[in-house]
Write a protein that holds these residues in place. Structure first.
Motif, mmCIF file in Angstrom:
data_model
loop_
_atom_site.group_PDB
_atom_site.id
_atom_site.type_symbol
_atom_site.label_atom_id
_atom_site.label_comp_id
_atom_site.label_asym_id
_atom_site.label_seq_id
_atom_site.Cartn_x
_atom_site.Cartn_y
_atom_site.Cartn_z
ATOM 1 N N LYS A 129 0.815 -1.203 0.000
ATOM 2 C CA LYS A 129 0.000 0.000 0.000
ATOM 3 C C LYS A 129 0.853 1.258 0.000
ATOM 4 O O LYS A 129 0.421 2.306 -0.465
ATOM 5 C CB LYS A 129 -0.899 0.039 1.252
ATOM 6 N N SER A 130 2.043 1.151 0.575
ATOM 7 C CA SER A 130 2.830 2.374 0.752
ATOM 8 C C SER A 130 4.298 2.047 0.938
ATOM 9 O O SER A 130 4.652 0.984 1.455
ATOM 10 C CB SER A 130 2.309 3.117 1.995
ATOM 11 N N LEU A 133 7.758 4.101 2.456
ATOM 12 C CA LEU A 133 8.295 5.299 3.104
ATOM 13 C C LEU A 133 9.804 5.202 3.016
ATOM 14 O O LEU A 133 10.399 4.236 3.505
ATOM 15 C CB LEU A 133 7.860 5.355 4.569
ATOM 16 N N VAL A 161 6.479 12.702 -3.805
ATOM 17 C CA VAL A 161 5.301 11.894 -3.481
ATOM 18 C C VAL A 161 4.820 11.236 -4.764
ATOM 19 O O VAL A 161 4.534 11.917 -5.744
ATOM 20 C CB VAL A 161 4.167 12.751 -2.885
ATOM 21 N N LYS A 177 2.239 8.385 -6.689
ATOM 22 C CA LYS A 177 1.035 7.550 -6.610
ATOM 23 C C LYS A 177 1.191 6.374 -7.555
ATOM 24 O O LYS A 177 1.631 6.554 -8.698
ATOM 25 C CB LYS A 177 -0.191 8.347 -7.034
ATOM 26 N N PHE A 178 0.838 5.208 -7.083
ATOM 27 C CA PHE A 178 0.910 3.986 -7.885
ATOM 28 C C PHE A 178 -0.490 3.408 -8.080
ATOM 29 O O PHE A 178 -1.417 3.789 -7.362
ATOM 30 C CB PHE A 178 1.824 2.959 -7.199
ATOM 31 N N LYS A 216 -4.255 2.447 -5.675
ATOM 32 C CA LYS A 216 -4.239 3.391 -4.545
ATOM 33 C C LYS A 216 -3.067 3.154 -3.592
ATOM 34 O O LYS A 216 -3.250 3.128 -2.367
ATOM 35 C CB LYS A 216 -5.564 3.341 -3.792
ATOM 36 N N ALA A 217 -1.905 2.943 -4.158
ATOM 37 C CA ALA A 217 -0.689 2.824 -3.344
ATOM 38 C C ALA A 217 0.155 4.083 -3.539
ATOM 39 O O ALA A 217 0.022 4.783 -4.542
ATOM 40 C CB ALA A 217 0.098 1.582 -3.752
ATOM 41 N N MET A 218 1.012 4.344 -2.572
ATOM 42 C CA MET A 218 1.827 5.553 -2.634
ATOM 43 C C MET A 218 3.264 5.278 -2.200
ATOM 44 O O MET A 218 3.551 4.292 -1.537
ATOM 45 C CB MET A 218 1.246 6.640 -1.717
ATOM 46 N N THR A 271 6.578 7.737 -0.573
ATOM 47 C CA THR A 271 7.033 9.040 -0.091
ATOM 48 C C THR A 271 8.546 8.982 0.074
ATOM 49 O O THR A 271 9.057 8.148 0.818
ATOM 50 C CB THR A 271 6.365 9.376 1.258
ATOM 51 N N VAL A 331 5.177 -1.128 3.199
ATOM 52 C CA VAL A 331 3.998 -1.415 4.000
ATOM 53 C C VAL A 331 2.977 -2.186 3.176
ATOM 54 O O VAL A 331 2.426 -1.653 2.205
ATOM 55 C CB VAL A 331 3.350 -0.104 4.502
ATOM 56 N N THR A 348 -0.502 -4.984 3.179
ATOM 57 C CA THR A 348 -1.701 -5.231 3.987
ATOM 58 C C THR A 348 -1.511 -6.401 4.951
ATOM 59 O O THR A 348 -2.176 -6.477 5.977
ATOM 60 C CB THR A 348 -2.912 -5.536 3.078
#
Lengths: 347, 347
Positions: A148-149, A151, A214, A216-217, A220-222, A224, A240, A242
């Motif tokens: 999902k993300s 960092l 920033v 966006k993938f 709805k994944a990101m 940073t 990160v 799920t």
């Protein structure tokens, strides 16, 4: 099978450590020639590493029939010109990242590689570490669930050395350090972002000293990505998912450790893959012994008759350059040498 | 000095924990009345916490002469209306954050507080923890040097409860969680950013499920704030100074630990300030016993005759609302209830 005979282009810190890594661990990588702009410097380098041939010009290295592949460790601004020099002389090439400071130049080099029909790779060495293989394995196995993300942060309080701060030398945090984070995101997501926005500060020379991107993938994944050459960050990457989380602790760009945990941080498994031990001395630190990983991979690909490596394909290099270009345009960096040449579209 | 007599507005989880925290540690905070929309629910709450008076309407609570201050624990959308109700009835007010979903409403409540000449504070409880005091001390002492960057992340994989996902209930990660990060940046920098840009995804209800904000501060400093209600992040804050670094590990919004290190991460000193122990049961977890800190601070300020608290002044609440408003506009969140009312400028 015949050994792959290496020629080294320029004798700076990174070339030093590349040679130290290859010679320190293995007889599989004969280094047969070194070229710098000064014959004296080349000879000194050759003596130190017992390299048979020293050249005071890159053109001589390009014409040396004993050289199968050239490693380019020059400063960023010189990468495209030197890549093209060796490629047009039918040498295989491993060129330090970033391959170029603009997308246009990147595409131009890749076009030349295609026309020359030799092996070419941008030296994104991070991807060849065992930790990176483990990351790809865990992500693709689905054990993390949906990512999902991400960092990422990479900050080093670097001295004001010219190649870092000067625009005419291709400086700035983005092109010196940022590419490490960008390549981590495309490796994990397996594709480029659908959008990317960068905000930061330029220094008085017109290159960035601090910024955050920033991305966006799909799904709805990101990601940073925070970067600077003005302060020390924790220098970690967190992936990160799920169903679980991965943490690559400080020094994610030459990763030796990986912590896999449950979503809320309970450790599941910890991996440690130390870089190859060697008695060699490294200018940039002992982590650089890990350059052997990419050299082994390049050798194998060439011996298999490949022109590019699946882990850092030409398409991937073009993608990385596209993302770097978007970031630098957001930041307002305009390179000194940028001309009006038309953009070359890679077929 | 006369005790400060509390009235509680709404009987949800956060009101439950506020009362538990106050009663669990101290006789200094008499709770004299509770009001919810249903008399039966209020009576149940009153019985559980031995609160003398229960009301089935907020208006009755507003008129109760025995109540000195009202704690508002309602959902986000109700904060402005309820704040104004109690303020115009000359009650001191402690209202849960975010005070409102728009800058306009925030300014409207602050204007009412000013006209009413009573104490008013937005319940930014994080600022009253001993760890927050230690952060302010270390930053202002200069021991960190210049703060160059802040890296913040706050992600929780929350169930799809209505108040989190629904636009009509003021949901989304930004207003539910993001304010914790925003207030941390303005506390550390002592001022608002010179620019702020937010990128993220909205859910199908039109509120954000994941986003990152990039802020620029004077002296070429930055803050990067990543947030989501769709995945668990490490939930840490890192404050990067030229001479040192602070790390507030998971749960920075109710901080009990602080790690002070050299720029490259060598530990200098570690601080641990556990929340007050109590036998009370908390709906949201034992950390919520830390709500006592803000209640003590509010009590002291009122007893000193103040109308606002220096740590969360009206001006600060307006600044936080301004930054939240910028972020939601960047994200494209449009609240259901937004009308065309003119913006009120606070004198």
């Amino acid at each position: 099978m015949a050994p792959l005979r290496w020629g080294i282009c320029t004798g700076g810190e990174i070339s030093h450590d590349f040679v130290a890594s290859l010679q320190g661990h293995s007889d599989n990588h004969p280094i047969v020639a070194i070229a710098t702009r000064s014959l004296e410097r080349a000879q000194k380098f050759a003596t130190k590493f017992k390299i048979p041939t020293a050249y005071g010009s890159y053109e001589e290295l390009a014409r040396d029939p004993n050289v199968d592949i050239v490693y380019i460790g020059a400063i960023n601004t010189e990468h495209p010109r030197l890549s093209k020099l060796f490629l047009t002389n039918k040498k295989n090439v491993l060129c330090e990242k970033p391959l170029a400071l603009t997308l246009h130049e990147t595409q131009d080099v890749l076009k030349t590689a295609k026309e020359s029909n030799v092996f070419f790779m941008e030296a994104v060495w991070t991807r060849f570490f065992p930790v990176s293989a483990k990351i790809r394995e865990l992500v693709s196995s689905g054990k993390l669930g949906d990512v999902k993300s991400m960092l990422l942060n990479f900050g080093l309080d670097l001295p004001d050395r010219e190649r870092t701060v000067k625009r005419e030398m291709g400086g700035g945090a983005l092109y010196d350090m940022g590419i490490y984070m960008v390549q981590m995101t495309t490796m994990v997501f397996g594709e480029g972002p659908t959008s990317s926005h960068t905000h930061g500060f330029l220094n008085e020379n017109g290159v960035d000293e601090m910024y955050t991107t920033v991305m966006k993938f799909p799904n709805k994944a990101m990601a940073t990505l925070a970067c600077t050459y003005k302060a020390d960050y924790p220098n970690e990457v967190v992936i990160v998912g799920t169903k679980g989380r991965l943490r690559i602790p400080d020094h994610f760009w030459a990763p030796t450790d990986l912590i896999w945990s449950s979503p809320n941080g309970e450790p599941i498994e910890t991996f440690n893959f130390p870089t190859p031990e060697s008695s060699a001395e490294y200018s940039l630190g002992p982590l650089w012994s890990g350059m052997l990983y990419e050299a082994d991979a390049v050798k194998q690909a060439i011996q298999e008759g490949k022109k590019e490596h699946a882990l850092v394909s030409w398409k991937e290099t073009e993608l990385l350059a596209t993302l770097m270009e978007k970031a630098r345009r957001d930041l307002g960096i305009v390179w000194v040498h940028e001309g009006q040449s038309p953009v070359v579209v890679l077929a």
